[in-house]
Design a protein around this motif. Structure first.
Motif, short mmCIF file in Angstrom:
data_model
loop_
_atom_site.label_atom_id
_atom_site.label_comp_id
_atom_site.label_asym_id
_atom_site.label_seq_id
_atom_site.Cartn_x
_atom_site.Cartn_y
_atom_site.Cartn_z
N MET A 17 6.99 12.74 -6.12
CA MET A 17 5.80 13.31 -6.75
C MET A 17 4.97 12.23 -7.45
O MET A 17 3.74 12.25 -7.40
CB MET A 17 6.19 14.40 -7.75
CG MET A 17 6.73 15.65 -7.11
SD MET A 17 5.55 16.42 -5.99
CE MET A 17 6.31 16.11 -4.41
N ILE A 18 5.63 11.26 -8.07
CA ILE A 18 4.92 10.16 -8.71
C ILE A 18 4.19 9.32 -7.66
O ILE A 18 3.01 9.00 -7.80
CB ILE A 18 5.88 9.29 -9.55
CG1 ILE A 18 6.36 10.08 -10.77
CG2 ILE A 18 5.21 7.98 -9.97
CD1 ILE A 18 7.51 9.42 -11.50
N LEU A 19 4.89 8.98 -6.57
CA LEU A 19 4.27 8.18 -5.52
C LEU A 19 3.17 8.95 -4.79
O LEU A 19 2.15 8.38 -4.41
CB LEU A 19 5.33 7.70 -4.52
CG LEU A 19 6.30 6.65 -5.05
CD1 LEU A 19 7.38 6.36 -4.02
CD2 LEU A 19 5.57 5.39 -5.43
N LEU A 20 3.36 10.27 -4.61
CA LEU A 20 2.33 11.08 -3.99
C LEU A 20 1.10 11.15 -4.89
O LEU A 20 -0.04 11.12 -4.40
CB LEU A 20 2.86 12.48 -3.69
CG LEU A 20 2.00 13.37 -2.81
CD1 LEU A 20 1.82 12.75 -1.43
CD2 LEU A 20 2.61 14.74 -2.71
N GLY A 21 1.32 11.22 -6.20
CA GLY A 21 0.19 11.19 -7.13
C GLY A 21 -0.57 9.88 -7.05
O GLY A 21 -1.80 9.86 -7.09
N ILE A 22 0.16 8.78 -6.93
CA ILE A 22 -0.49 7.47 -6.78
C ILE A 22 -1.30 7.43 -5.49
O ILE A 22 -2.42 6.95 -5.46
CB ILE A 22 0.56 6.34 -6.81
CG1 ILE A 22 1.12 6.19 -8.22
CG2 ILE A 22 -0.05 5.02 -6.35
CD1 ILE A 22 2.30 5.24 -8.30
N LEU A 23 -0.73 7.98 -4.40
CA LEU A 23 -1.44 8.02 -3.13
C LEU A 23 -2.72 8.83 -3.26
O LEU A 23 -3.78 8.41 -2.79
CB LEU A 23 -0.55 8.62 -2.05
CG LEU A 23 -1.18 8.83 -0.67
CD1 LEU A 23 -1.52 7.48 -0.05
CD2 LEU A 23 -0.26 9.62 0.21
N TYR A 35 -2.44 -0.10 -5.64
CA TYR A 35 -1.02 -0.40 -5.73
C TYR A 35 -0.45 -0.85 -4.39
O TYR A 35 0.75 -0.87 -4.19
CB TYR A 35 -0.25 0.83 -6.23
CG TYR A 35 -0.44 1.07 -7.70
CD1 TYR A 35 0.30 0.36 -8.61
CD2 TYR A 35 -1.37 1.98 -8.16
CE1 TYR A 35 0.13 0.55 -9.96
CE2 TYR A 35 -1.55 2.19 -9.51
CZ TYR A 35 -0.79 1.47 -10.41
OH TYR A 35 -0.97 1.66 -11.74
N GLY A 36 -1.30 -1.17 -3.46
CA GLY A 36 -0.85 -1.71 -2.19
C GLY A 36 -0.22 -0.67 -1.28
O GLY A 36 0.66 -0.97 -0.50
N GLY A 37 -0.64 0.56 -1.40
CA GLY A 37 -0.10 1.61 -0.53
C GLY A 37 1.27 2.08 -0.95
O GLY A 37 2.08 2.47 -0.11
N ALA A 38 1.57 2.05 -2.25
CA ALA A 38 2.88 2.49 -2.74
C ALA A 38 3.13 3.95 -2.39
O ALA A 38 4.27 4.37 -2.25
CB ALA A 38 2.98 2.29 -4.25
N PHE A 82 1.32 10.98 6.66
CA PHE A 82 0.95 10.72 8.05
C PHE A 82 -0.39 11.36 8.38
O PHE A 82 -1.21 10.78 9.12
CB PHE A 82 2.03 11.23 9.02
CG PHE A 82 3.28 10.41 8.96
CD1 PHE A 82 3.28 9.07 9.33
CD2 PHE A 82 4.47 10.96 8.54
CE1 PHE A 82 4.43 8.31 9.29
CE2 PHE A 82 5.63 10.21 8.49
CZ PHE A 82 5.61 8.88 8.86
N ILE A 83 -0.64 12.54 7.85
CA ILE A 83 -1.93 13.20 8.05
C ILE A 83 -3.04 12.35 7.45
O ILE A 83 -4.09 12.14 8.07
CB ILE A 83 -1.91 14.61 7.44
CG1 ILE A 83 -0.97 15.52 8.23
CG2 ILE A 83 -3.31 15.22 7.42
CD1 ILE A 83 -0.70 16.85 7.58
N VAL A 84 -2.82 11.84 6.24
CA VAL A 84 -3.81 10.98 5.58
C VAL A 84 -4.06 9.73 6.41
O VAL A 84 -5.20 9.31 6.62
CB VAL A 84 -3.34 10.60 4.15
CG1 VAL A 84 -4.20 9.51 3.56
CG2 VAL A 84 -3.31 11.83 3.27
N PHE A 85 -3.00 9.13 6.92
CA PHE A 85 -3.13 7.92 7.74
C PHE A 85 -3.95 8.20 9.00
O PHE A 85 -4.83 7.42 9.36
CB PHE A 85 -1.73 7.40 8.10
CG PHE A 85 -1.75 6.17 8.95
CD1 PHE A 85 -2.15 4.95 8.41
CD2 PHE A 85 -1.37 6.22 10.27
CE1 PHE A 85 -2.17 3.81 9.20
CE2 PHE A 85 -1.38 5.09 11.06
CZ PHE A 85 -1.78 3.88 10.52
N PHE A 86 -3.66 9.32 9.68
CA PHE A 86 -4.40 9.65 10.89
C PHE A 86 -5.86 9.97 10.59
O PHE A 86 -6.74 9.65 11.40
CB PHE A 86 -3.74 10.80 11.64
CG PHE A 86 -2.47 10.40 12.33
CD1 PHE A 86 -2.42 9.28 13.15
CD2 PHE A 86 -1.31 11.14 12.16
CE1 PHE A 86 -1.24 8.90 13.77
CE2 PHE A 86 -0.12 10.76 12.76
CZ PHE A 86 -0.09 9.65 13.58
#
Length: 93
Positions: A17-23, A35-38, A82-86
Motif C-alpha cells: 500500500m505504501i509503494l502503491l501510494g508512491i506509484l 523515487y525511480g519507479g519504487a 502492469f495496467i499503468v505501464f501499458f
C-alpha cells in the motif's frame, strides 16, 4: 498459529500500500522528485504475498476469510502496475 500466518501477508500488504501510494503520487505528479519507479516493486511483493497465502491455505482444512480478502487485494495490486505501464506504452506510441 493463526497470528503467525497473518503477520507476513499483512506486512507485505502494508508495504504494498505504501509503494502503491508512491506509484500513484508519481503518476499524478504530486511528488517533486521521483523515487525511480519504487512503485513498480508492488507486483513483486504482491506475488510473494500471494504465494505465501496460497501455501498457508493448502496447510489448512478450511480457508480463512481474511486471507481470501488479502488474496483478492493482492490480485488487484499485482495487475494495477502492469495496467499503468501499458497505458504509458500506448501513450508513447
Amino acid at each position: 498459529m493463526i497470528k503467525r500466518s497473518y503477520i507476513i501477508p499483512l506486512f507485505l500488504f502494508f508495504t504494498n500500500m505504501i509503494l502503491l501510494g508512491i506509484l500513484l503520487l508519481e503518476i499524478s505528479g504530486f511528488l517533486a522528485h521521483s523515487y525511480g519507479g519504487a512503485g513498480f516493486f508492488v507486483p513483486f511483493l504482491s506475488f510473494l504475498s500471494f504465494q505465501f497465502i496460497r501455501i498457508q491455505q493448502r496447510r489448512r482444512a478450511s480457508v480463512s476469510r481474511g486471507l481470501s480478502i488479502l488474496q483478492a487485494i493482492n490480485t488487484f495490486t499485482f495487475v494495477f502496475p502492469f495496467i499503468v505501464f501499458f497505458i504509458f506504452i500506448i501513450g508513447i506510441i
